[in-house]
Design a protein around this motif. Structure first.
Motif, PDB file in Angstrom:
ATOM      1  N   ASP A 177       6.228  43.157  51.831  1.00  0.00           N
ATOM      2  CA  ASP A 177       7.550  43.727  52.088  1.00  0.00           C
ATOM      3  C   ASP A 177       8.603  42.668  52.405  1.00  0.00           C
ATOM      4  OD1 ASP A 177       6.654  46.283  51.686  1.00  0.00           O
ATOM      5  OD2 ASP A 177       6.306  46.720  53.803  1.00  0.00           O
ATOM      6  N   ILE A 178       8.203  41.395  52.403  1.00  0.00           N
ATOM      7  CA  ILE A 178       9.187  40.334  52.636  1.00  0.00           C
ATOM      8  C   ILE A 178       9.927  40.067  51.325  1.00  0.00           C
ATOM      9  CG2 ILE A 178       9.533  37.926  53.304  1.00  0.00           C
ATOM     10  CD1 ILE A 178       7.061  38.132  55.052  1.00  0.00           C
ATOM     11  N   ALA A 179      11.202  40.397  51.310  1.00  0.00           N
ATOM     12  CA  ALA A 179      12.000  40.253  50.092  1.00  0.00           C
ATOM     13  C   ALA A 179      12.460  38.817  49.879  1.00  0.00           C
ATOM     14  CB  ALA A 179      13.212  41.181  50.150  1.00  0.00           C
ATOM     15  N   LEU A 180      12.565  38.055  50.966  1.00  0.00           N
ATOM     16  CA  LEU A 180      13.012  36.671  50.887  1.00  0.00           C
ATOM     17  C   LEU A 180      12.579  35.955  52.155  1.00  0.00           C
ATOM     18  CD1 LEU A 180      16.515  35.424  49.746  1.00  0.00           C
ATOM     19  CD2 LEU A 180      15.528  34.553  51.850  1.00  0.00           C
ATOM     20  N   HIS A 181      12.146  34.710  52.014  1.00  0.00           N
ATOM     21  CA  HIS A 181      11.739  33.895  53.159  1.00  0.00           C
ATOM     22  C   HIS A 181      12.536  32.596  53.129  1.00  0.00           C
ATOM     23  CE1 HIS A 181       8.252  31.631  55.432  1.00  0.00           C
ATOM     24  NE2 HIS A 181       9.421  31.537  56.043  1.00  0.00           N
ATOM     25  N   MET A 182      13.375  32.391  54.150  1.00  0.00           N
ATOM     26  CA  MET A 182      14.103  31.127  54.283  1.00  0.00           C
ATOM     27  C   MET A 182      13.528  30.359  55.466  1.00  0.00           C
ATOM     28  SD  MET A 182      18.130  30.219  55.069  1.00  0.00           S
ATOM     29  CE  MET A 182      18.745  30.795  53.488  1.00  0.00           C
ATOM     30  N   HIS A 183      12.993  29.179  55.177  1.00  0.00           N
ATOM     31  CA  HIS A 183      12.538  28.293  56.253  1.00  0.00           C
ATOM     32  C   HIS A 183      13.580  27.201  56.446  1.00  0.00           C
ATOM     33  CE1 HIS A 183       9.775  26.161  58.902  1.00  0.00           C
ATOM     34  NE2 HIS A 183      10.202  25.051  58.311  1.00  0.00           N
ATOM     35  N   VAL A 184      14.036  27.036  57.673  1.00  0.00           N
ATOM     36  CA  VAL A 184      15.032  26.016  57.985  1.00  0.00           C
ATOM     37  C   VAL A 184      14.299  24.785  58.506  1.00  0.00           C
ATOM     38  CG1 VAL A 184      17.110  25.457  59.282  1.00  0.00           C
ATOM     39  CG2 VAL A 184      16.691  27.819  58.559  1.00  0.00           C
ATOM     40  N   GLY A 185      14.504  23.663  57.820  1.00  0.00           N
ATOM     41  CA  GLY A 185      13.843  22.414  58.193  1.00  0.00           C
ATOM     42  C   GLY A 185      14.799  21.436  58.839  1.00  0.00           C
ATOM     43  N   ALA A 186      14.568  20.134  58.624  1.00  0.00           N
ATOM     44  CA  ALA A 186      15.390  19.093  59.223  1.00  0.00           C
ATOM     45  C   ALA A 186      16.844  19.234  58.777  1.00  0.00           C
ATOM     46  CB  ALA A 186      14.852  17.721  58.831  1.00  0.00           C
ATOM     47  N   LEU A 187      17.766  18.966  59.720  1.00  0.00           N
ATOM     48  CA  LEU A 187      19.195  19.147  59.448  1.00  0.00           C
ATOM     49  C   LEU A 187      19.991  17.966  59.998  1.00  0.00           C
ATOM     50  CD1 LEU A 187      19.527  22.918  60.424  1.00  0.00           C
ATOM     51  CD2 LEU A 187      19.470  21.983  58.107  1.00  0.00           C
ATOM     52  N   PRO A 188      21.206  17.751  59.513  1.00  0.00           N
ATOM     53  CA  PRO A 188      22.041  16.667  60.052  1.00  0.00           C
ATOM     54  C   PRO A 188      22.484  16.979  61.474  1.00  0.00           C
ATOM     55  CG  PRO A 188      23.295  18.003  58.504  1.00  0.00           C
ATOM     56  CD  PRO A 188      21.879  18.470  58.417  1.00  0.00           C
ATOM     57  N   VAL A 189      22.438  15.973  62.359  1.00  0.00           N
ATOM     58  CA  VAL A 189      22.771  16.206  63.763  1.00  0.00           C
ATOM     59  C   VAL A 189      23.943  15.359  64.231  1.00  0.00           C
ATOM     60  CG1 VAL A 189      20.436  16.910  64.380  1.00  0.00           C
ATOM     61  CG2 VAL A 189      21.062  14.498  64.516  1.00  0.00           C
ATOM     62  N   ASP A 190      24.494  14.542  63.371  1.00  0.00           N
ATOM     63  CA  ASP A 190      25.610  13.683  63.764  1.00  0.00           C
ATOM     64  C   ASP A 190      26.854  14.079  62.987  1.00  0.00           C
ATOM     65  OD1 ASP A 190      27.430  11.475  64.205  1.00  0.00           O
ATOM     66  OD2 ASP A 190      25.691  10.371  64.956  1.00  0.00           O
ATOM     67  N   VAL A 191      27.982  14.124  63.695  1.00  0.00           N
ATOM     68  CA  VAL A 191      29.230  14.558  63.065  1.00  0.00           C
ATOM     69  C   VAL A 191      29.640  13.623  61.929  1.00  0.00           C
ATOM     70  CG1 VAL A 191      30.729  13.260  64.634  1.00  0.00           C
ATOM     71  CG2 VAL A 191      31.542  15.412  63.613  1.00  0.00           C
ATOM     72  N   SER A 192      29.155  12.385  61.950  1.00  0.00           N
ATOM     73  CA  SER A 192      29.499  11.437  60.889  1.00  0.00           C
ATOM     74  C   SER A 192      28.628  11.601  59.649  1.00  0.00           C
ATOM     75  CB  SER A 192      29.372   9.999  61.411  1.00  0.00           C
ATOM     76  OG  SER A 192      28.034   9.713  61.769  1.00  0.00           O
ATOM     77  N   ASP A 193      27.586  12.446  59.755  1.00  0.00           N
ATOM     78  CA  ASP A 193      26.670  12.651  58.634  1.00  0.00           C
ATOM     79  C   ASP A 193      27.242  13.732  57.714  1.00  0.00           C
ATOM     80  OD1 ASP A 193      24.619  13.057  56.876  1.00  0.00           O
ATOM     81  OD2 ASP A 193      23.058  13.278  58.388  1.00  0.00           O
ATOM     82  N   GLU A 194      27.769  13.312  56.581  1.00  0.00           N
ATOM     83  CA  GLU A 194      28.367  14.248  55.635  1.00  0.00           C
ATOM     84  C   GLU A 194      27.508  14.424  54.391  1.00  0.00           C
ATOM     85  OE1 GLU A 194      32.243  12.736  54.882  1.00  0.00           O
ATOM     86  OE2 GLU A 194      32.994  13.203  56.895  1.00  0.00           O
ATOM     87  N   ALA A 195      26.254  14.040  54.494  1.00  0.00           N
ATOM     88  CA  ALA A 195      25.345  14.153  53.353  1.00  0.00           C
ATOM     89  C   ALA A 195      25.114  15.617  53.000  1.00  0.00           C
ATOM     90  CB  ALA A 195      24.021  13.470  53.678  1.00  0.00           C
ATOM     91  N   PRO A 196      24.717  15.908  51.785  1.00  0.00           N
ATOM     92  CA  PRO A 196      24.506  17.311  51.372  1.00  0.00           C
ATOM     93  C   PRO A 196      23.263  17.915  51.998  1.00  0.00           C
ATOM     94  CG  PRO A 196      23.875  15.800  49.619  1.00  0.00           C
ATOM     95  CD  PRO A 196      24.518  14.962  50.675  1.00  0.00           C
ATOM     96  N   LEU A 197      23.202  19.238  51.940  1.00  0.00           N
ATOM     97  CA  LEU A 197      21.956  19.949  52.228  1.00  0.00           C
ATOM     98  C   LEU A 197      21.223  20.171  50.905  1.00  0.00           C
ATOM     99  CD1 LEU A 197      22.935  22.682  54.842  1.00  0.00           C
ATOM    100  CD2 LEU A 197      21.921  20.438  55.240  1.00  0.00           C
ATOM    101  N   TYR A 198      19.913  20.367  51.029  1.00  0.00           N
ATOM    102  CA  TYR A 198      19.098  20.549  49.819  1.00  0.00           C
ATOM    103  C   TYR A 198      18.385  21.895  49.858  1.00  0.00           C
ATOM    104  CZ  TYR A 198      20.091  15.744  48.629  1.00  0.00           C
ATOM    105  OH  TYR A 198      20.740  14.584  48.293  1.00  0.00           O
TER     106      TYR A 198
END
Length: 647
Positions: A324-345
């Motif tokens: 019954d799970i229609a979609l599963h989003m796992h949130v992993g490592a993320l940018p933590v510095d305001v100067s980090d403007e790199a994209p998300l994947y």
């Protein structure tokens, strides 16, 4: 002599698996030696060539502490132990003591991995937890160097005596070990098998959401609840784990902005899983999805909703159906510095209409590019989503992260903390985008679940969501800077540790050892559970100070009895189970096994030691003094006998 305990110096401790010990330990007396500073590469090379003395306690810069240098020091046979210094800046250091191929992946996600966490290390090691203790140790080591190691010398005893020996099976049989583990937390806005209230006025509108079925499919969001490091008390995991946990909690809080009639009319409902033990072969997600898919209770508990055989503290998870799970989003490592403007994947193994809706809304809401991962079709990062796919290969889902094909260079190391982070603005922005994305997936029509088919009133609701950035800053303070922060004290007002008027040096998110009977160890599982329960509460009743003050179906949260669909779920290595009939843990024939050794008081003693020659002189003097005392006593007794004869 000065004894320094674990709140200032974090030890590398002994664990055991199926084949033997891993980590660090000493004999019962510890290991002693003079302090020797290694600050620059030239210091290291000089020490390696220095052929004098043995069992030095090396005081080592974080810039030098890596696998190659560790091996070189051990190979000299002159190092008794290592103390790693705390540095104000760790920019540019690439160090990961975890595996190159986590989760037995065939893809090298962690090229900096050196596997030190999983090896039996030959010498004891401690890590300084702040600049003050680091300076105290370093100044003594430098004093030795300035005086060319002449006596008296500053020295240290490193004591990490562990009771465990052999392998995990032997240690558990002797009662000297406990399994790693803890409590995961899962939550829904209402019982998953409950029919939602109907909104008659909305069902006839052209802008309405599809009528929900019962039970409704779920949109699952999973995040890690723990982290790891070679020095377990230094497992902060700021970027690799806590950023995701923060976003997950912010999404829960942001969902309180959505009116009940929107949730009630939605064709799906959100489901959250905060999984502990993920740093140890994903024990939280393995247990969670295994139980969802395969658990059959043979002997229900006489009280409550648990099961005795096999053991489960609660059976509420049986409401969750993997199909019954229609979609599963796992949130992993993320940018933590305001100067980090790199994209998300966006790591999605396959395309799906509902997944496309979630991606489109996320991309339009984020403050940075959202790129499809380079190898998304062939390799998905090690995650809870991968574990879920092992039970349902066709499960639509995605891993959201700040890396493409390589983990962050400080994955599961003591260097992944908050010392250089000045703002949580990127995480607050990401939480807003994730909340909108998940809400869009929950309310998207069942016939054409595309972003451009969302009814206008629903689009307005999705677009209006905004995470609380003040709360984001508070969460960051708690998760990576001060575990006894004001937010934790407010959330857990009756929790014994929260009442202490102290500030912790830095939190640790090491999983720790498992406790039975639905009991959580430490702060984090209770904090997450009560944080979510308060925001998902369906009713609020009388005041309480403990769980016994509330009705069976209620929970004591923030000093009130509330009705909320939030639960613990046991997290244990998949090679260990708890046997209620014997009241103990049992090892299974297959699966990973990690247990932690018992220990008493451990720490580091700093002291001044004299030269061996001085010690010999004092020994001889003591012997002569003792002999002289006996001789004096002999003649005194003889003289006394002559003068005073006893009749």
């Amino acid at each position: 002599s000065e004894f320094i305990e674990g709140d200032q110096l974090a030890p590398c401790v002994r664990l055991l698996n199926r084949t033997g010990p891993i980590g660090c330990a000493t004999s019962s007396g510890g290991v002693s030696g003079a302090l020797y500073p290694l600050i620059e590469e030239s210091d290291l090379q000089k020490f390696i060539k220095y052929d004098s003395g043995s069992d030095w306690i090396v005081v080592m810069s974080s810039l030098l502490f890596n696998r190659i240098n560790y091996d070189q020091l051990v190979d000299t046979d002159r190092v008794g132990g290592i103390i790693v210094l705390y540095e104000n800046s760790v920019d540019g250091i690439e160090f990961s003591p975890d595996k190159k191929y986590p989760q037995s992946s065939s893809f090298e996600w962690n090229p900096n991995g050196n596997n030190m966490i999983y090896e039996n290390l030959k010498i004891p090691m401690y890590s300084c937890r702040n600049v003050n203790i680091s300076a105290k140790v370093l100044v003594r080591a430098k004093d030795n160097l300035a005086r060319e190691f002449s006596y008296p010398q500053w020295a240290a005893t490193l004591n990490t005596f562990m009771s465990a020996a052999g392998d995990a099976e032997t240690c558990m049989r002797r009662g000297f070990c406990k399994p790693l583990g803890g409590q995961s937390v899962w939550a829904a806005r209402r019982p998953l098998d409950e029919s939602p209230p109907r909104n008659d006025s909305s069902s006839s509108s052209s802008n309405s959401i599809d009528a929900p079925s019962s039970p409704r499919p779920t949109v699952l969001v999973s995040v890690p609840l723990d982290s790891n490091a070679l020095f377990q008390d230094e497992a902060v995991g700021a970027q690799n784990d806590m950023a995701a946990l923060l976003v997950g909690l912010l999404v829960v809080d942001t969902f309180t902005q959505v009116a009940d009639d929107v949730w009630n009319a939605a064709p799906r409902q959100p489901l959250f899983a905060f999984l502990t033990g993920e740093a140890w072969n994903n024990m939280g997600s393995r247990r969670f999805f295994r139980d969802i898919q395969n658990f059959t209770c043979q002997q229900p508990a006489e009280e409550g909703d648990g099961c005795l055989l096999p053991y489960a503290s609660s059976l509420a998870f049986q409401q969750i159906k993997l199909d019954d799970i229609a979609l599963h989003m796992h949130v992993g490592a993320l940018p933590v510095d305001v100067s980090d403007e790199a994209p998300l994947y966006w790591h999605a193994p396959s395309a799906d209409d509902l997944l496309s809706t979630a991606r489109d809304v996320l991309a339009s809401s984020i403050d940075r590019p959202l790129n499809d991962a380079a190898n998304a079709g062939t390799a998905v990062p090690p995650s809870a989503y991968n574990i879920a796919r092992s039970y349902r290969a066709s499960l639509p889902g995605v891993v959201l992260s700040n890396y493409d094909t390589k983990f962050n260079p400080t994955y599961h190391s003591r260097l992944d903390d908050a010392r250089n982070v000045t703002s949580t603005a990127p995480l607050c922005s990401i939480a807003t985008a994730v909340a909108r994305s998940i809400l869009a997936a929950v309310v998207a029509p069942t016939t054409e679940p595309h972003a451009n088919t969302l009814p206008q009133n629903v689009r307005d609701v999705v677009a209006s969501l905004a995470a609380n950035c003040t709360l984001s800053d508070e969460l960051w303070q708690c998760l990576v800077r001060d575990a006894l922060c004001p937010l934790l004290r407010r959330t857990l007002p009756n929790y014994v540790h929260a009442a202490a008027d102290v500030t912790m040096p830095r939190p640790t998110h090491y999983v720790g050892v498992h406790k039975t009977k639905n009991r959580a160890r430490g702060y984090w599982a209770p904090f997450v559970k009560d944080f979510v329960a308060w925001r998902f509460k369906r009713s609020e009743n009388q005041a309480c100070t403990k769980q016994a003050d509330c009705a069976v179906a209620e929970q004591c949260v923030m000093s009130r009895c509330v009705l909320s669909h939030v639960f613990y779920h046991d997290a244990l290595p998949d090679g260990i189970d708890y046997d209620y009939s014997v009241g103990d843990y049992v090892l299974l024939d297959t699966g990973s096994v990690f247990v932690e050794s018992n220990w008493a008081r451990i720490g580091v003693s700093l002291f001044v030691q004299s030269s061996p020659a001085s010690a010999v002189v004092f020994l001889i003097f003591g012997i002569l003094l003792t002999l002289g005392s006996f001789v004096g006593l002999y003649f005194a007794r003889r003289d006394f006998s002559k003068r005073y004869k006893v009749l």
